[in-house]
Scaffold this motif. Structure first.
Motif, PDB file in Angstrom:
ATOM      1  N   GLN A   6       0.685  -1.229   0.011  1.00  0.00           N
ATOM      2  CA  GLN A   6      -0.097  -0.038  -0.001  1.00  0.00           C
ATOM      3  C   GLN A   6       0.858   1.204  -0.057  1.00  0.00           C
ATOM      4  O   GLN A   6       0.626   2.086  -0.725  1.00  0.00           O
ATOM      5  CB  GLN A   6      -0.811   0.045   1.402  1.00  0.00           C
ATOM      6  N   LEU A   7       2.027   1.260   0.597  1.00  0.00           N
ATOM      7  CA  LEU A   7       2.612   2.307   0.884  1.00  0.00           C
ATOM      8  C   LEU A   7       3.591   2.732  -0.312  1.00  0.00           C
ATOM      9  O   LEU A   7       3.567   3.757  -0.852  1.00  0.00           O
ATOM     10  CB  LEU A   7       3.809   2.314   2.076  1.00  0.00           C
ATOM     11  N   GLU A   8       3.939   1.625  -0.987  1.00  0.00           N
ATOM     12  CA  GLU A   8       4.671   1.690  -2.490  1.00  0.00           C
ATOM     13  C   GLU A   8       3.654   2.239  -3.424  1.00  0.00           C
ATOM     14  O   GLU A   8       3.992   3.011  -4.097  1.00  0.00           O
ATOM     15  CB  GLU A   8       5.101   0.244  -2.823  1.00  0.00           C
ATOM     16  N   GLU A  10       1.129   4.174  -3.053  1.00  0.00           N
ATOM     17  CA  GLU A  10       0.967   5.561  -2.876  1.00  0.00           C
ATOM     18  C   GLU A  10       1.993   6.545  -3.578  1.00  0.00           C
ATOM     19  O   GLU A  10       1.630   7.370  -4.088  1.00  0.00           O
ATOM     20  CB  GLU A  10       0.750   5.933  -1.413  1.00  0.00           C
ATOM     21  N   GLN A  11       3.018   5.997  -3.578  1.00  0.00           N
ATOM     22  CA  GLN A  11       3.925   6.638  -4.389  1.00  0.00           C
ATOM     23  C   GLN A  11       4.337   6.382  -5.783  1.00  0.00           C
ATOM     24  O   GLN A  11       4.917   7.093  -6.372  1.00  0.00           O
ATOM     25  CB  GLN A  11       5.466   6.769  -3.344  1.00  0.00           C
ATOM     26  N   LEU A  54       7.814   0.168  -6.620  1.00  0.00           N
ATOM     27  CA  LEU A  54       8.480   1.424  -6.510  1.00  0.00           C
ATOM     28  C   LEU A  54       9.831   1.474  -6.862  1.00  0.00           C
ATOM     29  O   LEU A  54      10.439   2.549  -7.159  1.00  0.00           O
ATOM     30  CB  LEU A  54       8.039   1.728  -4.924  1.00  0.00           C
ATOM     31  N   ALA A  55      10.839   0.241  -6.413  1.00  0.00           N
ATOM     32  CA  ALA A  55      12.176   0.460  -6.486  1.00  0.00           C
ATOM     33  C   ALA A  55      12.810   0.086  -7.896  1.00  0.00           C
ATOM     34  O   ALA A  55      13.730  -0.266  -8.445  1.00  0.00           O
ATOM     35  CB  ALA A  55      12.699  -0.656  -5.695  1.00  0.00           C
ATOM     36  N   PRO A  74      15.956   5.732 -10.888  1.00  0.00           N
ATOM     37  CA  PRO A  74      14.616   5.198 -10.576  1.00  0.00           C
ATOM     38  C   PRO A  74      13.316   5.523 -11.115  1.00  0.00           C
ATOM     39  O   PRO A  74      13.138   6.580 -11.059  1.00  0.00           O
ATOM     40  CB  PRO A  74      14.517   5.434  -8.959  1.00  0.00           C
ATOM     41  N   HIS A  76      10.315   5.499 -10.593  1.00  0.00           N
ATOM     42  CA  HIS A  76       9.131   6.260  -9.717  1.00  0.00           C
ATOM     43  C   HIS A  76       9.562   7.449  -8.810  1.00  0.00           C
ATOM     44  O   HIS A  76       8.855   7.899  -8.299  1.00  0.00           O
ATOM     45  CB  HIS A  76       8.493   5.067  -8.756  1.00  0.00           C
ATOM     46  N   SER A  77      10.778   7.717  -9.311  1.00  0.00           N
ATOM     47  CA  SER A  77      11.351   8.955  -8.339  1.00  0.00           C
ATOM     48  C   SER A  77      10.731  10.124  -8.870  1.00  0.00           C
ATOM     49  O   SER A  77      10.523  10.323  -9.777  1.00  0.00           O
ATOM     50  CB  SER A  77      12.964   8.887  -8.659  1.00  0.00           C
ATOM     51  N   PRO A  78      10.657  10.954  -7.584  1.00  0.00           N
ATOM     52  CA  PRO A  78       9.868  12.197  -7.833  1.00  0.00           C
ATOM     53  C   PRO A  78      10.821  13.167  -8.647  1.00  0.00           C
ATOM     54  O   PRO A  78      10.349  14.142  -9.160  1.00  0.00           O
ATOM     55  CB  PRO A  78       9.427  12.862  -6.554  1.00  0.00           C
ATOM     56  N   MET A  79      12.048  12.698  -8.694  1.00  0.00           N
ATOM     57  CA  MET A  79      13.201  13.477  -9.378  1.00  0.00           C
ATOM     58  C   MET A  79      13.093  13.531 -10.679  1.00  0.00           C
ATOM     59  O   MET A  79      13.368  14.300 -11.657  1.00  0.00           O
ATOM     60  CB  MET A  79      14.354  13.200  -8.917  1.00  0.00           C
TER      61      MET A  79
END
Lengths: 117, 214
Positions: A6-8, A10-11, A54-55, A74, A76-79
């Motif tokens: 679930q945490l993964e 979300e991002q 996510l990874a 990565p 899914h990184s926000p960067m």
């Protein structure tokens, strides 16, 4: 549901275009310089795709001024702000590490011919 | 407010922090814990709170334990742990304690039972260098010397030797709390936590940080 998943989730980004090994991608990444944030782009061939969820991350390779450059991003990184597919390549293996030893014409990935619909 | 809670290790994940950096941390299911008893610990001269965690049917209890829960007026719990609480007077029996006693950025200590590794030799248990691998050596992973000669004529007490490794109480101190979600009874702490996934852990406010403040 598993709290970890679930945490993964979300991002995770939902708008990642579908691409495969051998494709040429253009990534827009955020670069923080002091307190300023600007965008930098990196264009290269996807030579590896590793991890899941996510990874998940990809390795992009390009030849810049005669020097091979590889960067791992990565997904899914926000960067990583934007991912654009520029060219579909025809790759017959999952990891294109052999490109590292090739120079010039041999260091290319053939373009995939897609059936026109 | 009380600042120790019983929980269960869910497992580790890698998430992105607000700066976009990937950080590895552990998801811990924390509580809800119920106050089962408030009492005075005579020898230590402090107030102690007994917390219960994880609902369990009364048929699973022994009769004495079932009586203990009935007396407190709370449903039976699988785990009972006593934690020190100087604020015990504010707490009532039956009161629920949620993960929101912790806040993001706070430092916590996590106590758990480490994974059992079985009977381990010196190299694994204490990081001994071991003997030479070749050149006729047969002492590859042996313990080497354990003492001197006629003096002292014995092996010192506490000499490190092969034996059981793991499955002991381990405290990991000063872990940063990265996320708190009382609704899901969950906290996400930076770094790793002792024990297997699903193992029981106790999370408390960092002792070292507490000492620093005073």
């Amino acid at each position: 549901m598993d709290l970890r998943k679930q945490l993964e989730k979300e991002q995770m980004k939902e708008n990642i275009p579908s691409f495969s090994i051998g494709d040429t991608l253009k990534l827009q990444t955020k670069v923080v310089e002091g307190d300023r944030v600007r965008t930098q782009s990196f264009t290269g061939v996807v030579i590896a795709r590793k991890g899941s969820g996510l990874a998940e991350r990809i390795t992009l390779r390009k030849v810049s001024f005669g020097e091979g450059v590889e960067r791992v991003f990565p997904l899914h990184s926000p960067m990583v702000e934007k991912i654009a597919v520029q060219r579909h390549g025809r790759a017959r293996r999952a990891k294109l590490y052999y490109l590292r030893e090739k120079v010039g014409k041999k260091a290319r990935v053939k373009e995939k011919r897609r059936a026109e619909s | 407010m009380i600042e120790s809670l019983i929980g269960r290790k869910i497992g580790m994940v890698q998430l992105f922090d607000p700066q976009g950096k990937a950080v590895a941390g552990t998801v811990v299911q924390l509580g809800p814990c119920t106050v089962v008893q408030v009492k005075q610990d005579q020898p230590r001269n402090c107030k102690v709170v007994q917390l219960g965690f994880d609902e369990v049917p009364e048929s699973k209890m022994t009769k004495p334990l079932a009586g203990h829960f009935r007396k407190a007026g709370v449903s039976p719990k699988r785990y009972l742990r006593e934690v020190r609480a100087d604020e015990a007077d504010e707490l009532e029996v039956g009161q629920q304690i949620l993960a929101d006693v912790f806040s993001v950025g706070q430092k916590v200590d996590v106590i758990g039972i480490s994974k059992g590794k079985g009977f381990a030799g010196m190299v694994r248990r204490y990081g001994a260098a071991g003997g030479p691998k070749s050149h006729g050596s047969t002492s590859h992973r042996r313990i080497g010397s354990v003492g001197s000669n006629t003096w002292p004529g014995r092996v010192f007490r506490g000499k490190r030797m092969p034996g059981h490794l793991g499955h002991e109480r381990v405290t990991v101190m000063n872990l940063e709390v990265l996320q708190v979600r009382p609704a899901e009874n969950m906290v996400f702490v930076k770094g790793c936590v002792p024990g297997p996934c699903g193992g029981l852990v106790l999370v408390r406010r960092s002792v070292k940080q507490k000492a620093k403040k005073q």
